[in-house]
Motif scaffolding. Structure first.
Motif, PDB file in Angstrom:
ATOM      1  N   CYS A 132      61.624   9.299  96.142  1.00 26.26           N
ATOM      2  CA  CYS A 132      61.279   8.047  95.488  1.00 26.26           C
ATOM      3  C   CYS A 132      61.476   8.229  93.988  1.00 26.26           C
ATOM      4  O   CYS A 132      61.815   9.321  93.520  1.00 26.26           O
ATOM      5  CB  CYS A 132      59.860   7.612  95.847  1.00 26.26           C
ATOM      6  SG  CYS A 132      58.561   8.442  94.920  1.00 26.26           S
ATOM      7  N   TYR A 185      59.469   8.469  91.561  1.00 28.28           N
ATOM      8  CA  TYR A 185      58.605   9.478  90.924  1.00 28.28           C
ATOM      9  C   TYR A 185      59.157  10.887  91.162  1.00 28.28           C
ATOM     10  O   TYR A 185      59.037  11.759  90.312  1.00 28.28           O
ATOM     11  CB  TYR A 185      57.182   9.383  91.463  1.00 28.28           C
ATOM     12  CG  TYR A 185      56.510   8.061  91.159  1.00 28.28           C
ATOM     13  CD1 TYR A 185      56.124   7.739  89.861  1.00 28.28           C
ATOM     14  CD2 TYR A 185      56.251   7.145  92.175  1.00 28.28           C
ATOM     15  CE1 TYR A 185      55.513   6.521  89.580  1.00 28.28           C
ATOM     16  CE2 TYR A 185      55.631   5.939  91.904  1.00 28.28           C
ATOM     17  CZ  TYR A 185      55.269   5.626  90.612  1.00 28.28           C
ATOM     18  OH  TYR A 185      54.658   4.431  90.328  1.00 28.28           O
ATOM     19  N   ARG A 213      53.319  12.778  88.906  1.00 28.57           N
ATOM     20  CA  ARG A 213      52.886  13.737  89.925  1.00 28.57           C
ATOM     21  C   ARG A 213      53.744  13.545  91.170  1.00 28.57           C
ATOM     22  O   ARG A 213      54.028  12.406  91.549  1.00 28.57           O
ATOM     23  CB  ARG A 213      51.424  13.485  90.296  1.00 28.57           C
ATOM     24  CG  ARG A 213      50.416  13.853  89.212  1.00 28.57           C
ATOM     25  CD  ARG A 213      49.060  13.253  89.526  1.00 28.57           C
ATOM     26  NE  ARG A 213      49.077  11.790  89.419  1.00 28.57           N
ATOM     27  CZ  ARG A 213      48.609  10.947  90.330  1.00 28.57           C
ATOM     28  NH1 ARG A 213      48.051  11.408  91.435  1.00 28.57           N
ATOM     29  NH2 ARG A 213      48.667   9.646  90.156  1.00 28.57           N
ATOM     30  N   CYS A 214      54.139  14.619  91.801  1.00 27.84           N
ATOM     31  CA  CYS A 214      54.943  14.506  93.024  1.00 27.84           C
ATOM     32  C   CYS A 214      54.813  15.791  93.847  1.00 27.84           C
ATOM     33  O   CYS A 214      55.304  16.849  93.441  1.00 27.84           O
ATOM     34  CB  CYS A 214      56.406  14.231  92.683  1.00 27.84           C
ATOM     35  SG  CYS A 214      57.444  14.194  94.152  1.00 27.84           S
ATOM     36  N   ASN A 215      54.152  15.663  95.010  1.00 32.78           N
ATOM     37  CA  ASN A 215      53.965  16.828  95.890  1.00 32.78           C
ATOM     38  C   ASN A 215      55.272  17.360  96.453  1.00 32.78           C
ATOM     39  O   ASN A 215      55.346  18.513  96.885  1.00 32.78           O
ATOM     40  CB  ASN A 215      53.073  16.443  97.066  1.00 32.78           C
ATOM     41  CG  ASN A 215      51.619  16.314  96.652  1.00 32.78           C
ATOM     42  OD1 ASN A 215      51.133  17.093  95.835  1.00 32.78           O
ATOM     43  ND2 ASN A 215      50.924  15.316  97.197  1.00 32.78           N
ATOM     44  N   CYS A 231      50.438  12.764  94.325  1.00 31.95           N
ATOM     45  CA  CYS A 231      51.471  11.771  94.627  1.00 31.95           C
ATOM     46  C   CYS A 231      51.235  10.541  93.758  1.00 31.95           C
ATOM     47  O   CYS A 231      50.257   9.803  93.955  1.00 31.95           O
ATOM     48  CB  CYS A 231      51.426  11.387  96.101  1.00 31.95           C
ATOM     49  SG  CYS A 231      52.495   9.988  96.483  1.00 31.95           S
ATOM     50  N   ALA A 260      49.718  13.247 101.391  1.00 32.97           N
ATOM     51  CA  ALA A 260      50.495  13.986 100.391  1.00 32.97           C
ATOM     52  C   ALA A 260      51.760  13.252  99.958  1.00 32.97           C
ATOM     53  O   ALA A 260      52.245  13.459  98.844  1.00 32.97           O
ATOM     54  CB  ALA A 260      50.878  15.364 100.939  1.00 32.97           C
ATOM     55  N   CYS A 261      52.328  12.398 100.817  1.00 31.27           N
ATOM     56  CA  CYS A 261      53.616  11.755 100.496  1.00 31.27           C
ATOM     57  C   CYS A 261      53.840  10.519 101.352  1.00 31.27           C
ATOM     58  O   CYS A 261      53.572  10.534 102.561  1.00 31.27           O
ATOM     59  CB  CYS A 261      54.761  12.740 100.713  1.00 31.27           C
ATOM     60  SG  CYS A 261      56.400  12.073 100.304  1.00 31.27           S
ATOM     61  N   ILE A 262      54.373   9.474 100.711  1.00 29.63           N
ATOM     62  CA  ILE A 262      54.680   8.230 101.433  1.00 29.63           C
ATOM     63  C   ILE A 262      56.138   7.807 101.210  1.00 29.63           C
ATOM     64  O   ILE A 262      56.478   6.637 101.416  1.00 29.63           O
ATOM     65  CB  ILE A 262      53.715   7.088 101.012  1.00 29.63           C
ATOM     66  CG1 ILE A 262      53.798   6.846  99.500  1.00 29.63           C
ATOM     67  CG2 ILE A 262      52.290   7.388 101.456  1.00 29.63           C
ATOM     68  CD1 ILE A 262      53.073   5.564  99.049  1.00 29.63           C
ATOM     69  N   ALA A 263      56.988   8.754 100.778  1.00 30.26           N
ATOM     70  CA  ALA A 263      58.387   8.385 100.494  1.00 30.26           C
ATOM     71  C   ALA A 263      59.111   7.990 101.781  1.00 30.26           C
ATOM     72  O   ALA A 263      58.899   8.578 102.838  1.00 30.26           O
ATOM     73  CB  ALA A 263      59.115   9.543  99.827  1.00 30.26           C
TER      74      ALA A 263
HETATM   75 FE1  SF4 Z   1      56.601  12.492  95.498  1.00 33.71          FE
HETATM   76 FE2  SF4 Z   1      56.460  11.626  97.998  1.00 33.71          FE
HETATM   77 FE3  SF4 Z   1      54.664  10.805  96.278  1.00 33.71          FE
HETATM   78 FE4  SF4 Z   1      57.197   9.969  95.989  1.00 33.71          FE
HETATM   79  S1  SF4 Z   1      55.841   9.472  97.673  1.00 33.71           S
HETATM   80  S2  SF4 Z   1      55.801  10.712  94.380  1.00 33.71           S
HETATM   81  S3  SF4 Z   1      58.313  11.759  96.759  1.00 33.71           S
HETATM   82  S4  SF4 Z   1      54.972  12.924  96.956  1.00 33.71           S
END
Ligand code: SF4
Ligand code: FAD
Length: 330
Positions: A118, A120, A129-131, A139, A157-160
């Motif tokens: 995404c 980010y 911030r990006c896990n 995130c 942790a992530c919704i990409a």
């Molecule tokens: Fe990162 Fe995933 Fe959050 Fe986007 S959705 S900022 S890729 S952790």
């Protein structure tokens, strides 16, 4: 500018060997790899160029299998008469992806393996911030801008959203990838691409030095009678807001659905097989009310956030429209 070593492999085995050295990445068409290097997200120490390797770009269709070499260019596969005849959803997913220029460069394996990402993730300035980019950092999307993020398969942790089109069609029709390297094997695409869980930085089943050499799809009636419908914010050069790969086998009079395949794109963290929709269609009349009722199951278990709840309405409509269009297909 960051320096890196460039190696040009002269065969699949040497490529796999060179690729197993820590900090090495493969370069196929380079259309996403170089883009992510330019924005500072990918920082390989070594690149092994595999884009020109002999014998890995074949396209073959026989009675049982559609076989596509990993290095076949997207545009060539999309235009191939045998693919268009035996597997229309595959051809349509490729012809609606990216732009003609990208499709002429990019390979099918590179397409499947593009990062789930995404905006980010692409911001390597340290402000977001990006896990996925920096495990454990958080995130930014969850409480930030997430209109196009996933509603299915997400984690804290992530919704990409998984961005590729081809893999959606591959998952609908039980495709596999052939992997060469230390653990040579064949893996279903559905198992190959992972959900984020608590490790969104790990997106697939490959370890360093493993090379995808081919994609195989079993030939079936639903594959021959298939389509890929992609809905997006603009008509071209845009990722899916929601997409559906569907295929059906109908009774000879066209009145009953004997078999159905459905997978979703643009709404999940990986290509999303909608087995509940398939089960609800099997054995039922080919009827708009039946199809719309079944399609509603496509988003069962969805976890929408404030800005992406529209996808819970959009995705079932895309599935239903794709299925209803099948009536007009021979
Ligand atoms: Fe990162 Fe995933 Fe959050 Fe986007 S959705 S900022 S890729 S952790
Ligand atoms: P590369 O960039 O060379 O590689 C991608 C990744 O795969 C790298 O990590 C590389 O190491 C790895 N890799 C490549 N081949 C292998 C292999 N054989 N074995 C193991 N690892 C390998 N895609 C869509 O599906 N739909 C879209 O709408 C879409 N829109 C786009 C818009 C833009 C502006 C851009 C830049 C891209 C878009 N894409 C879209 C993505 C595009 O299709 C991919 O960039 C392309 O398919 C990647 O293929 P490649 O051969 O260039 O991969």
């Amino acid at each position: 500018m960051r320096a890196f070593a460039y190696l040009r492999a002269d065969g699949a085995d040497p490529a796999a060997r060179d690729g197993s050295v820590a900090g090495t990445r493969f370069l196929a068409g380079g259309t996403t790899m170089l883009d992510l290097m330019k924005c500072g997200v990918e920082r390989p120490a070594r690149m092994v160029d595999i884009g020109h390797l002999d014998g890995l770009d074949g396209i073959e269709v026989d009675a049982g299998t559609v076989r596509i070499g990993a290095l076949a260019r997207m545009s060539r596969v999309a235009d191939h008469p045998d693919i268009r005849r035996a597997a229309p959803a595959l051809a349509e997913s490729l012809s609606q992806a990216a732009s003609p220029q990208v499709r002429n460069m990019a390979t099918v394996a590179g397409n499947v393996l593009q990062r789930t990402r995404c905006a980010y993730f692409r911001d390597a300035s340290g402000n977001a911030r990006c896990n996925k980019r920096l495990p454990g950092s958080g995130c930014a999307a969850i409480d930030g801008i997430h209109r196009n993020h996933a509603i299915l398969g997400t984690s804290d942790a992530c919704i990409a959203t998984y961005p590729g089109d081809l893999a959606v069609a591959l998952v609908a029709f039980d495709a596999t990838v052939r992997i060469e390297g230390p653990r040579a094997r064949t893996v279903r695409v559905e198992d190959f691409l992972r959900m984020p869980g608590d490790r969104p930085d790990i997106e697939h089943d490959l370890v360093p030095g493993e090379l995808v050499t081919a994609i195989e799809v079993p030939v079936s009636v639903p594959l021959r009678r298939s389509r890929y419908l992609k809905v997006r914010d603009r008509a071209s050069y845009e990722f899916a807001a929601a997409s559906a790969a569907v295929g059906v086998e109908l009774s000879p009079d066209g009145g009953t659905i004997w078999e159905a395949r459905v997978a979703l794109g643009g709404v999940a963290t990986r290509p999303w097989r909608a087995r509940a929709v398939e089960a609800a269609l099997r054995g039922q009349p080919f009827d708009e009310a039946v199809i719309r009722r079944a399609s509603a199951l496509a988003v069962a278990g969805a976890r929408p956030l404030a800005q992406n709840a529209h996808k819970t309405i959009l995705a079932p409509r895309v599935v239903a429209r794709a299925l209803l269009d099948m009536e007009a297909r021979p």
